[in-house]
Design an enzyme around this catalytic site. Sequence first.
Site, mmCIF file in Angstrom:
data_model
loop_
_atom_site.group_PDB
_atom_site.id
_atom_site.type_symbol
_atom_site.label_atom_id
_atom_site.label_comp_id
_atom_site.label_asym_id
_atom_site.label_seq_id
_atom_site.Cartn_x
_atom_site.Cartn_y
_atom_site.Cartn_z
ATOM 1 N N ASP A 61 0.858 -1.198 0.000
ATOM 2 C CA ASP A 61 0.000 0.000 0.000
ATOM 3 C C ASP A 61 0.890 1.243 0.000
ATOM 4 O OD1 ASP A 61 -2.184 -1.662 0.321
ATOM 5 O OD2 ASP A 61 -2.265 -1.404 2.502
ATOM 6 N N ASP A 67 0.205 8.213 7.929
ATOM 7 C CA ASP A 67 0.508 6.821 8.324
ATOM 8 C C ASP A 67 1.858 6.787 9.041
ATOM 9 O OD1 ASP A 67 -0.810 5.470 5.236
ATOM 10 O OD2 ASP A 67 -1.683 5.286 7.242
ATOM 11 N N GLU A 89 1.834 -1.944 10.999
ATOM 12 C CA GLU A 89 1.478 -2.055 9.584
ATOM 13 C C GLU A 89 2.505 -1.315 8.736
ATOM 14 O OE1 GLU A 89 -2.173 -0.134 8.426
ATOM 15 O OE2 GLU A 89 -1.803 -0.516 6.311
ATOM 16 N N GLU A 90 3.052 -0.231 9.309
ATOM 17 C CA GLU A 90 3.947 0.649 8.528
ATOM 18 C C GLU A 90 5.405 0.218 8.573
ATOM 19 O OE1 GLU A 90 0.377 2.077 7.736
ATOM 20 O OE2 GLU A 90 2.252 2.272 6.612
ATOM 21 N N ASP A 108 -1.954 -0.829 13.989
ATOM 22 C CA ASP A 108 -2.268 -0.182 12.723
ATOM 23 C C ASP A 108 -2.328 1.302 13.084
ATOM 24 O OD1 ASP A 108 -5.104 -0.353 10.390
ATOM 25 O OD2 ASP A 108 -3.342 0.950 10.491
ATOM 26 N N LEU A 110 -2.570 4.139 11.606
ATOM 27 C CA LEU A 110 -3.600 5.002 11.025
ATOM 28 C C LEU A 110 -4.476 4.123 10.135
ATOM 29 C CD1 LEU A 110 -4.927 7.217 9.118
ATOM 30 C CD2 LEU A 110 -4.285 7.968 11.389
ATOM 31 N N ASP A 111 -5.672 3.788 10.640
ATOM 32 C CA ASP A 111 -6.588 2.932 9.878
ATOM 33 C C ASP A 111 -7.560 3.806 9.089
ATOM 34 O OD1 ASP A 111 -8.091 0.398 9.301
ATOM 35 O OD2 ASP A 111 -9.649 1.571 10.322
ATOM 36 N N GLU A 272 -5.366 -5.732 12.850
ATOM 37 C CA GLU A 272 -6.733 -5.281 12.530
ATOM 38 C C GLU A 272 -7.747 -6.303 13.035
ATOM 39 O OE1 GLU A 272 -5.882 -4.586 8.278
ATOM 40 O OE2 GLU A 272 -6.394 -2.487 8.565
HETATM 41 P P1 AHG Z 1 -5.611 0.928 6.288
HETATM 42 O O1 AHG Z 1 -5.909 2.336 5.936
HETATM 43 O O2 AHG Z 1 -4.980 0.774 7.637
HETATM 44 O O3 AHG Z 1 -4.882 0.196 5.190
HETATM 45 O O4 AHG Z 1 -6.993 0.175 6.464
HETATM 46 C C1 AHG Z 1 -7.945 0.324 5.482
HETATM 47 C C2 AHG Z 1 -8.836 -0.883 5.516
HETATM 48 C C3 AHG Z 1 -9.975 -0.758 6.488
HETATM 49 O O5 AHG Z 1 -9.904 0.350 7.330
HETATM 50 C C4 AHG Z 1 -11.198 -0.656 5.600
HETATM 51 O O6 AHG Z 1 -12.245 -1.415 6.119
HETATM 52 C C5 AHG Z 1 -10.727 -1.225 4.286
HETATM 53 O O7 AHG Z 1 -9.329 -1.017 4.221
HETATM 54 C C6 AHG Z 1 -11.369 -0.555 3.108
HETATM 55 O O8 AHG Z 1 -10.921 -1.265 1.980
HETATM 56 P P2 AHG Z 1 -11.464 -0.831 0.544
HETATM 57 O O9 AHG Z 1 -10.846 0.503 0.264
HETATM 58 O O10 AHG Z 1 -10.974 -1.930 -0.378
HETATM 59 O O11 AHG Z 1 -12.970 -0.782 0.636
HETATM 60 MN MN MN Z 2 -6.261 -0.529 8.689
HETATM 61 MN MN MN Z 3 -3.253 1.682 8.391
#
Ligand code: AHG
Ligand code: MN
Ligand code: MN
Length: 327
Positions: A61, A67, A89-90, A108, A110-111, A272
């Site tokens: 990602d 983040d 996560e980072e 995590d 920053l979710d 998560e």
């Molecule tokens: P993060 O920002 O820590 O990567 O988490 C994002 C996760 C979670 O928070 C959310 O339910 C999901 O990604 C959304 O995924 P989509 O964008 O594929 O819907």
């Molecule tokens: Mn997350």
């Molecule tokens: Mn995150």
Amino acid sequence: MNIDFSTKLAKNIEEVEIRTAVLDTVNALCESARDIAKICAKGPLEAAFGDVAGTENSDGDSQKALDVRSDEIITAALKTVPVAYYASEERDDIITLEHGLPLAVASDPLDGSSNIDTNVSIGTIFAIFPAVENDPEASFLRKGSEQVAGGFFVYGPQTSLVITTGDGTELYILDWMSGKFKLAVPAMRISESAHEFAINASNFNHWHPPVRAYIEDAMKGADGPMGKKQGMRWVGSLVADANRILMRGGLFMYPADDRKGYEAGRLRILYEAHPVAFVIEQAGGKASNGTDRILDIKQDSLHERVPFVFGSVDMVEQVGEYHINAV
Ligand code: AHG
Ligand code: MN
Ligand code: MN
């Protein structure tokens, strides 16, 4: 102190050293959350707020500046409390803060990063385990049921903390006047049945049959097998969807699908699924990978993904039936 702990939190942790270390660590995480919430509250007034950091995390990602900054804030805070190891996560790998200390923390930082520059609720998720002495890997590659504490902060209309140490789930709200998190709900309870689901419906064509069948039946509402209109919400921040389900029941699904890299869905089990499953179960809900209890799963790698289904017991069990019947 950054939080007015309830008289109950962590009392179920028998080992005094672990109990004290958990409360000190949660106190430090509350200070980190307050700092992150202040950055969120400034939004684009804060330099490099929603910008891409130009780097990628272990999952591929692209990392947002927030983040990385949130991870730095949390890392600095954990250096002040009895935490031996930190997984994030980072960060590709575990960092050793000090061998011999009693705890291991996964986070995590920053979710909901895709929501950072849209003023939608985002958060920080954390799981706390007893450290395995001189073995960072073993401290994290284990069942979620071995957590001594887990939960998440939400940076939204309120800055809140949902937390459990295994004896119920508590909700705290940050009082900006005092700078302290104060207890708002001593025992959160998820209604056993509800009629609202959360899923990223744009992935419909990629879902496997049981999930597609469940959602098709839900969409039929009162005319279908569920006999009642079903609502839908999808925030795109796990913490926001989990918080809503804790408050009014419902079902969350991020299933496996046939996209490359999504063979086990999108969400990572260590920082998560395990902590969210812990607070959900402690509030009377259920959390599975579709068929098996999340907290019974032992992950083999730090950033391993898992299909994630959680919420009201009746709804999670019904999803399980769709999986069994599809076999
Ligand atoms: P993060 O920002 O820590 O990567 O988490 C994002 C996760 C979670 O928070 C959310 O339910 C999901 O990604 C959304 O995924 P989509 O964008 O594929 O819907
Ligand atoms: Mn997350
Ligand atoms: Mn995150």
